[in-house]
Design an enzyme around this catalytic site. Sequence first.
Site, PDB file in Angstrom:
ATOM      1  N   GLN A 177       0.810  -1.224   0.000  1.00 55.17           N
ATOM      2  CA  GLN A 177       0.000   0.000   0.000  1.00 55.17           C
ATOM      3  C   GLN A 177       0.842   1.273   0.000  1.00 55.17           C
ATOM      4  O   GLN A 177       0.408   2.305  -0.508  1.00 55.17           O
ATOM      5  CB  GLN A 177      -0.926   0.012   1.217  1.00 55.17           C
ATOM      6  CG  GLN A 177      -2.040  -1.016   1.155  1.00 55.17           C
ATOM      7  CD  GLN A 177      -2.998  -0.788  -0.006  1.00 55.17           C
ATOM      8  OE1 GLN A 177      -3.148   0.318  -0.502  1.00 55.17           O
ATOM      9  NE2 GLN A 177      -3.638  -1.854  -0.444  1.00 55.17           N
ATOM     10  N   CYS A 322     -20.645  -7.377   6.949  1.00 61.62           N
ATOM     11  CA  CYS A 322     -21.906  -7.511   6.220  1.00 61.62           C
ATOM     12  C   CYS A 322     -21.725  -7.197   4.740  1.00 61.62           C
ATOM     13  O   CYS A 322     -22.341  -6.284   4.187  1.00 61.62           O
ATOM     14  CB  CYS A 322     -22.960  -6.595   6.829  1.00 61.62           C
ATOM     15  SG  CYS A 322     -23.201  -6.894   8.591  1.00 61.62           S
TER      16      CYS A 322
END
Length: 492
Positions: A177, A322
Amino acid sequence: MSYFDAASAAPLHPVAREALLASLDEGWADPARLYREGRRARLLLDAAREAAAEAVGCRPDELVFTPSGTQAVHAGVSGALAARRRVGRRLLHSAVEHSAVLHAAEVHEAAGGTRGELAVDRTGRVAAGEVGAALGPDTALVCLQSANHEVGTEQPVEEVAALCREAGVPLLVDAAQSLPWGPVPGAWSLLAASAHKWGGPPGVGLLAVRKGTRFAPQGPRDERESGRSAGFENIPAVVAAAASLRALRAGTETGDEAARLRRLVDRIRERVPQLVPDVEVVGDPVHRLPHLVTFSCLYVDGEALLHELDRAGFSVSSGSSCTSSTLTPSHVLRAMGVLSEGNVRVSLPYGTAEAEVERFLEVLPQVVRSVREQLGVPAAEAGGARAAVGGAGHATRAPVPPETAEPAAGPAGSGGGSGGLVVDSLGKRCPIPVIELAKVIGEVPVGGTVTVLSDDEAARQDIPAWCSMRGQEYVGERAAERGAAYVVRRRA
């Protein structure tokens, strides 16, 4: 469409595209051959290695190209551990490493090795002193990312590298990153990265092993890439990867763009909590990547939120439990102890226009409001006020059964184990258990308790996070007939 997921894969850099097309004509031959076409391919490969090594901060003969960043990590971990087998078999890594490191650690453990996990604070940052304290005579390798892929927090690599060198332990840095923004400082021993994170083509990784680092490549040996990465080199892709990395570092482009994107991210970090109620911005506010910001929204289903943002023209990512890609909470968010539901990661690619960020800030509040309405969250509750019991929730006022009684770890003499509310959220995925808790917390007196029954793993993370955000007390959990019972005491 605004693409805000550069942390997953950055758009192909224009220089990479040009280099790729040009090298398709010159770099197709076997660079190990001595005829003209082979020599041309070798020249391209050598030039790419020199450019990449300069960007990394190592010698060209210390760097090899691999088919992916993941393979670079796996090769680095296995090679370093194998070379130090006689010293010890203990691997240390932070709790927030990329899954590539965690999977390599699992293989090492299954083969009889041991590993230790280094905790992080609530911003996702490791304390260098704790790394030093964990180093022992049997430590074979330490793995530490330069910056986190989910929340952008930068790690104290330079300090940790100094401690590792003093202890005689190699440090492998996952720089996937951070490498687009500059070289990794410090006396690290091994470094891995991936081209598609900086605008190079996918399918190119790099592994640097500094001279003096003991290294024993694992698996079948190959004469290519110093025996550290098997297979025919994809020279056009390698050339494009190196050319784009060099282009990013040329002149002041990287520094100027990093500063500009940091200002845009600062704007998101500041304004999202102002525009959207019940939001937690996560990650270190100072020691962080310039282009990445992550926040979590209470009472929001992560998958629904990402779909709605996509329909509004924004491609963003999530570490939430989720989402369609995972049914368990992000190990990064879990290690930090922060909210996982409604999680959004925004990572801006080079050249992102200010107007795109402004439009995102205009759209986000309505999108979150819409998702909350779909889940039956009253507008007053989303803003922090007490709401009536109803909608998706089902609560009863009754003595808490023995198997769900308040854990013994609660404050001495505080009571509240009986006469509280029990919320049955079994079979429901987060954020529903948290929504049901929020709806009924006002139905018990201050000092009273609500016990939430849930078999969703995310509840173990999100209910304590909700308590922290809303000024309530998380008492603890205990096993129930199904799932677990989470006890919350009303404080406000």
